[in-house]
Design a protein around this motif. Structure first.
Motif, mmCIF file in Angstrom:
data_model
loop_
_atom_site.group_PDB
_atom_site.id
_atom_site.type_symbol
_atom_site.label_atom_id
_atom_site.label_comp_id
_atom_site.label_asym_id
_atom_site.label_seq_id
_atom_site.Cartn_x
_atom_site.Cartn_y
_atom_site.Cartn_z
ATOM 1 N N CYS A 1 28.784 11.329 53.238
ATOM 2 C CA CYS A 1 29.800 12.057 52.474
ATOM 3 C C CYS A 1 29.339 13.484 52.203
ATOM 4 C CB CYS A 1 30.059 11.314 51.173
ATOM 5 S SG CYS A 1 28.626 11.384 50.072
ATOM 6 N N PHE A 2 30.153 14.201 51.485
ATOM 7 C CA PHE A 2 29.873 15.602 51.157
ATOM 8 C C PHE A 2 28.618 15.744 50.307
ATOM 9 C CE2 PHE A 2 30.626 19.525 48.762
ATOM 10 C CZ PHE A 2 30.984 20.396 49.777
ATOM 11 N N CYS A 3 28.395 14.833 49.347
ATOM 12 C CA CYS A 3 27.314 15.027 48.369
ATOM 13 C C CYS A 3 26.041 14.266 48.687
ATOM 14 C CB CYS A 3 27.801 14.655 46.972
ATOM 15 S SG CYS A 3 27.916 12.874 46.657
ATOM 16 N N GLY A 4 26.093 13.312 49.620
ATOM 17 C CA GLY A 4 24.884 12.569 49.975
ATOM 18 C C GLY A 4 24.746 11.219 49.293
ATOM 19 N N ALA A 5 25.687 10.849 48.434
ATOM 20 C CA ALA A 5 25.616 9.547 47.763
ATOM 21 C C ALA A 5 26.035 8.401 48.680
ATOM 22 C CB ALA A 5 26.465 9.550 46.491
ATOM 23 N N CYS B 1 33.369 7.908 48.775
ATOM 24 C CA CYS B 1 32.320 8.223 47.805
ATOM 25 C C CYS B 1 32.943 8.485 46.441
ATOM 26 C CB CYS B 1 31.529 9.440 48.266
ATOM 27 S SG CYS B 1 30.281 9.916 47.046
ATOM 28 N N CYS C 1 31.881 12.310 45.137
ATOM 29 C CA CYS C 1 32.482 13.544 45.672
ATOM 30 C C CYS C 1 33.861 13.326 46.272
ATOM 31 C CB CYS C 1 31.556 14.183 46.700
ATOM 32 S SG CYS C 1 31.415 13.247 48.240
HETATM 33 ZN ZN ZN Z 1 29.590 11.871 47.986
#
Ligand code: ZN
Ligand code: ZN
Length: 130
Positions: free
Chosen positions: A6-10, A70, A73
């Motif tokens: 995802c965008f944030c890495g989670a 996610c 994000c």
């Molecule tokens: Zn994310």
């Protein structure tokens, strides 16, 4: 080996089997979920592994279909239809270089009325084989 997330890495994953070419899905559910057309590549489940899932939440669309995103994000990441032996990844979630190319439009019969499909890719009103 492909990686993505995802965008944030989670949500992060790795792919150790060949990815399919990219399919664009024009159905109304994909357009709602992605904000526009969905773009997916698929991989055999055995070749897919989550390496970070703390942000992953599944939204069940039907008893056999769920979409993974996610919660931190909001990125759309996974599309999972059982008992399909493959799991689909949102093409935009793949890290570059992906090594794959676009190939086909599906569910063009229910595409949005605000755009045209003007490329030379294969087009299917529904899904090939359906
Ligand atoms: Zn994310
Ligand atoms: Zn769709």
């Amino acid at each position: 080996m492909n990686t993505g997330g995802c965008f944030c890495g989670a949500v992060r994953y790795e792919v150790s089997a060949p990815l399919t070419a990219v399919a664009y899905c024009h159905c109304s559910k994909c357009r709602k979920w992605h904000g526009h057309v969905g773009a997916y590549a698929a991989v055999d489940r055995e070749g897919f592994r989550l390496t970070e899932a703390r942000g992953l939440k599944w939204h069940s669309v039907s008893p056999t279909v769920r979409r993974g995103f996610c919660v931190e994000c909001g990125s759309s990441v996974l599309f999972d239809e059982s008992p399909d032996p493959k799991i689909s990844l949102c093409a935009g979630s793949l890290d570059a270089p992906t090594g794959i190319r676009e190939k086909v439009h599906v569910y063009t019969g229910s595409k949005g009325d605000y755009y045209e499909i003007a490329d030379g890719l294969l087009k299917y009103d529904t899904f090939p084989g359906k």
